[in-house]
Write an enzyme that holds these catalytic residues in place. Structure first.
Site, PDB file in Angstrom:
ATOM      1  N   GLY A  22       0.832  -1.190   0.000  1.00 19.65           N
ATOM      2  CA  GLY A  22       0.000   0.000   0.000  1.00 19.65           C
ATOM      3  C   GLY A  22       0.863   1.234   0.000  1.00 19.65           C
ATOM      4  N   MET A  24       1.887   3.021   2.368  1.00 18.27           N
ATOM      5  CA  MET A  24       2.839   3.161   3.461  1.00 18.27           C
ATOM      6  C   MET A  24       3.903   2.075   3.471  1.00 18.27           C
ATOM      7  SD  MET A  24       1.893   5.898   4.978  1.00 18.27           S
ATOM      8  CE  MET A  24       2.812   5.836   6.503  1.00 18.27           C
ATOM      9  N   VAL A  27       3.277  -5.638   3.127  1.00 18.34           N
ATOM     10  CA  VAL A  27       2.869  -6.540   4.197  1.00 18.34           C
ATOM     11  C   VAL A  27       3.242  -7.958   3.785  1.00 18.34           C
ATOM     12  CG1 VAL A  27       0.967  -7.387   5.616  1.00 18.34           C
ATOM     13  CG2 VAL A  27       0.951  -5.026   4.808  1.00 18.34           C
ATOM     14  N   ASP A 135      -7.945   5.986   8.374  1.00 18.79           N
ATOM     15  CA  ASP A 135      -8.117   5.279   7.097  1.00 18.79           C
ATOM     16  C   ASP A 135      -9.116   4.129   7.248  1.00 18.79           C
ATOM     17  OD1 ASP A 135      -7.700   4.928   4.395  1.00 18.79           O
ATOM     18  OD2 ASP A 135      -5.978   3.592   4.662  1.00 18.79           O
TER      19      ASP A 135
END
Length: 830
Positions: A22, A24, A27, A135
């Site tokens: 994403g 940021m 994962v 978010d």
């Protein structure tokens, strides 16, 4: 990118494979090396990690997030730097993202509301730690399954920020897009300062999407969404999803969340969670899916009810007609029953917009009832917009119904059913009022009543069964009314026409096992009631809904023959019948020489009889004053016949109204009615000499007031009483088993510093039996303050009890104070 099988955070975690990426970072699915446990490893993008101050901010937020422990928030396992990477290790949640769940279409309200409530509670937990999520969207919510059902989990705190960050830590300064355009709050859209209410707006967008399957704005481009969130009016939810139009309260709540002005939204996630809980309770009387009301058989339709389920405030957990008859279901959401189930939703608007109202009394289908919803013809159900202003109260809830009602209505004619219900109501409804109960809902054979006093609830139930017994002696067996009376006490939200809260689930479980002709109640009622009023015996236990805990049940002891509870509540007759056995006992007593002969000669003279009774200590001095209006009023009050006592006092002559006994009876009557200001006003009009002879009933009532009202107010009210008499009486009360009057007497003696004659450890240990969490907390704190090792067993009992379940989660009811005191006392003894 991290390579599979690479180790991070000093070798504590192994990377297995990528899960996604994403704005940021990435994962990965990982493994905790020491335990072999799956984890999710989030790695911050290298360019972000290199920004000035970002590493410190990352650690600060990770540390705060790791302190959040809530089932609706993904748990932080570890965090730190590994080479050039900042890593956040979270528990790995298996399940399905809310985004995927919504792909086929909107979620039924019955499924959605519990999940949304869980999310709101999780959001409250992170807000309490000073974090704004920023978010919220379906992609950041996971739905997992467990033995207890579905659990919603909040994920991805990649752009969360502290509620009060320093200026240098603002994410906006490092060029990161703050949030997802479709779910941004107006504050985020225009770059204004945000607070926790920004998350509530995003929560509203998410809720709108969950319930309708679409967003409140059309977009379609990111810049369009930003503009629309900032200044455009959202499409009303009932237009986006017309099948939700009858859910007025829920519609109001969602549209409040979408207010541009943050001050007009719910002001906290806690408030939102409460509103969603109320919405779920109120809406669960409907079938899930598209909001079709539960089946309502119409008069003359030929549908035959077979389940007889009485539902107050929520729906049956099962739509099957094989369940027990006459049960009251308060948990879950009722699937659409078959036409033969007889489950009816009363007071719910029909699909055409007209209120269905209650079925006619003559209908055989009225045995099944749904409580807790009002007609949508102008008044919203208690959800959303107004639920948060209803304050929790500790009340005693009564549920009654006729055993075998459904089977009986199916074989009787409409006229016979109408007569049966009319008779039922005439017998029982007046007793509710006489015992200061409030009828919340009446549906067919079922009554939902609340009482402020557990004692009043038990006495009302006994009066009902006595009156039903008398009725049943006069009719054929086939026409008898066999009624179950169930009681439970606890914290509820009580509105004019509904009762919401866990006690409703408990009373359902009680009703499943209660027998007709009995007054059955829980341990909470048994602990709080005045046990001198009625003898009770254990009658089994139930398992608390949703918990693996047993709750002891009790029932009032019945007489061996005749009216089950001695007909002590009969509204007709006089006390003359009670005089015969008393005189018989007097005749059997061996009196001193001369006095026995005197009594035998003059027994018909009331004054002399009264004198003999006083000498014998038989407590019947009222015989000499049996025509005194005040004495007769007190006798009626002691028998629980408040309305008759009031009628007698109102009918008194002007001369009688000045009698000291009648003036004191007025004090006691106002207490029984719960009119405490009038009670104290009447008390202030008593003369000093009248206070010398004030009846114990008045002192008991004031002690009960002391158990629940401010000390200073009642301290002034009691200041005029003879101190020695008051102290002696309250010392006796303080040594009783717990009741409000025991607690009040104890509080008074402590307040006036006159408790040296009371065993305080024993008295406060008794107060720990209170169903009221606040009282238990005060008692535990006082026991801790006494510093007496004799209090350790009582405080150990406090720590072993489960915490109370409040509307905002579990409540500490003295657990911490008791645990601290136990530790301190044991250290002293060592």
């Amino acid at each position: 990118m991290l390579a599979p099988d690479s180790l991070v955070l000093d070798g504590r975690f192994r990377v297995l494979r990528p899960l996604g990426s994403g704005g940021m970072g990435e994962v990965y699915l990982g493994e905790q090396v020491s335990l072999g446990r799956k984890v999710a490893i989030k790695v911050l993008h290298h360019d972000l990690h290199a920004q000035a101050g970002m590493a410190e901010r990352f650690k600060r937020e990770a540390r705060l997030l790791s302190a959040v422990e809530h089932p609706a928030v993904v748990r932080i396992v570890d965090f730190g730097e590994s080479g050039d990477h900042a890593c956040l290790v979270m528990e790995f949640v298996e399940g399905e993202s809310l985004y995927d769940v919504l792909t086929p279409g909107p979620m039924p309200p019955g499924r959605a509301l519990p999940l949304l409530q869980q999310l709101a509670e999780g959001l409250a937990a992170i807000h309490d730690k000073g974090i704004i999520h920023r978010d919220l969207k379906p992609e950041n919510v996971f739905i997992s399954k467990s033995a207890r059902g579905e659990q919603a989990r909040l994920l991805d705190f990649g752009i969360a920020r502290l509620v009060e960050p320093d200026a240098a830590s603002s994410v906006s300064q490092i060029g990161v897009v703050l949030g997802t355009p479709e779910y941004l709050s107006p504050e985020q859209a225009v770059g204004a300062k945000v607070d926790t209410r920004s998350d509530l707006y995003s929560f509203g967008v998410l809720t709108y999407r969950v319930l309708s399957g679409r967003l409140p704005f059309d977009g379609p481009l990111p810049r369009n969404f930003l503009s629309q969130h900032a200044s455009a009016a959202p499409l009303p939810l009932d237009r986006a999803a017309p099948t939700l139009s009858r859910y007025v309260g829920l519609l109001s709540l969602v549209m409040r969340l979408l207010e541009k002005d943050a001050s007009k939204r719910p002001q906290s996630a806690h408030e939102l969670a409460d509103a969603l809980a109320a919405a779920h309770s109120a809406l669960s009387a409907f079938t899930p899916g598209l909001g079709t009301p539960a089946y309502v058989p119409q008069p003359g339709s030929g549908a035959t009810p077979s389940s007889g389920t009485s539902v107050f405030g929520t729906g049956s957990a099962s739509g099957s007609s094989s369940g027990p008859t006459g049960t009251a279901a308060f948990a879950g959401v009722a699937p659409a029953p078959q036409a033969s189930s007889g489950t009816a939703a009363f007071g719910v608007a029909s699909s055409s917009g007209s209120a269905s109202g209650a079925l006619p009394a003559a209908s055989p289908h009225t045995g099944t009832a749904s409580f807790g919803l009002k007609s949508s013809g102008g008044v919203a159900a208690v959800t959303g917009g107004n639920a948060s202003v209803v304050k929790p109260q500790n009340l005693t809830v009564m549920l009654t119904d006729i055993q075998g009602f459904t089977e009986r209505t199916s074989r009787q004619t409409h006229e016979e059913n109408a007569r049966m219900l009319e008779t039922h109501d005439k017998l029982l409804m007046p007793l509710v009022k006489e015992h200061d109960g409030r009828l919340v809902q009446k549906r067919g054979d079922a009554l939902l009543v609340v009482f402020r006093s557990p004692t009043a609830g038990v006495l009302c139930g006994m009066a009902m069964q006595d009156r039903l017994w008398r009725h049943n002696q006069t009719v054929p067996e086939v026409d008898r009314l066999n009624v179950r009376v169930c009681l439970h006490a606890g914290e509820v939200l009580a509105t004019p026409d509904s009762v919401l809260g866990e006690p409703m689930e408990v009373i359902e479980a009680v009703e499943h096992v209660a027998s007709a002709g009995e007054v059955t109640f829980t341990e909470a009622v048994n602990l709080a009631r005045n046990r001198a009023e009625a003898t009770a015996e254990p009658c089994g236990a139930i398992t608390l809904p949703g918990r693996n805990e047993q709750l002891q049940l009790y029932r009032c002891q019945r007489a061996a023959e005749g009216p089950p509870f001695g007909d002590r509540f009969a509204s007709q007759g006089s006390r003359g019948n009670a005089l015969a056995p008393l005189l018989a006992k007097l005749q059997a007593v061996k009196l001193p020489t001369g006095l026995g002969e005197l009594l035998r000669q003059r027994r018909r003279e009331a004054a002399l009889v009264a004198g003999a009774v006083v000498l014998l200590g038989a407590g019947a001095a009222w015989l000499s004053q049996r025509n005194d209006a005040g004495t007769r009023a007190f006798a009626l009050l002691e028998d629980g016949k408040l309305n008759e006592a009031l009628a007698l006092m109102d009918a008194a002559t002007d001369e009688e109204k000045e009698l000291p006994s009648l003036r004191r009876a007025r004090v006691a009557a106002n207490h029984a009615k719960g009119h405490h200001i009038s009670e104290r006003t009447a008390l202030s009009h008593l003369k000093e000499e009248e206070l010398e002879d004030v009846e114990p009933l008045i002192l008991d009532g004031l002690a009960e007031d002391y158990g629940k009202e401010p000390l200073t107010v009642l301290g002034n009210a009691l200041a005029r009483f003879p101190k020695d008499r008051l102290r002696a009486h309250y010392e006796d009360l303080a040594e009783e088993a717990y009741s409000l009057r025991q607690w009040g007497a104890l509080r008074y003696l402590e307040f006036v510093k006159a408790a040296d004659g009371v065993n305080l450890v024993r008295a406060y240990s008794e107060a720990l039996n209170s169903p009221d969490c606040d009282i238990r907390t005060q008692a535990a704190n006082r026991l801790a303050g006494l510093g007496d090792a004799d209090a350790i067993p009582a405080m150990e009992r406090v720590t072993s009890l489960p915490k109370a379940k409040g509307l905002l989660g579990s409540k500490d009811c003295g657990h911490e104070a008791a645990a601290t005191a136990i530790k301190s006392l044991k250290q002293k003894s060592d």
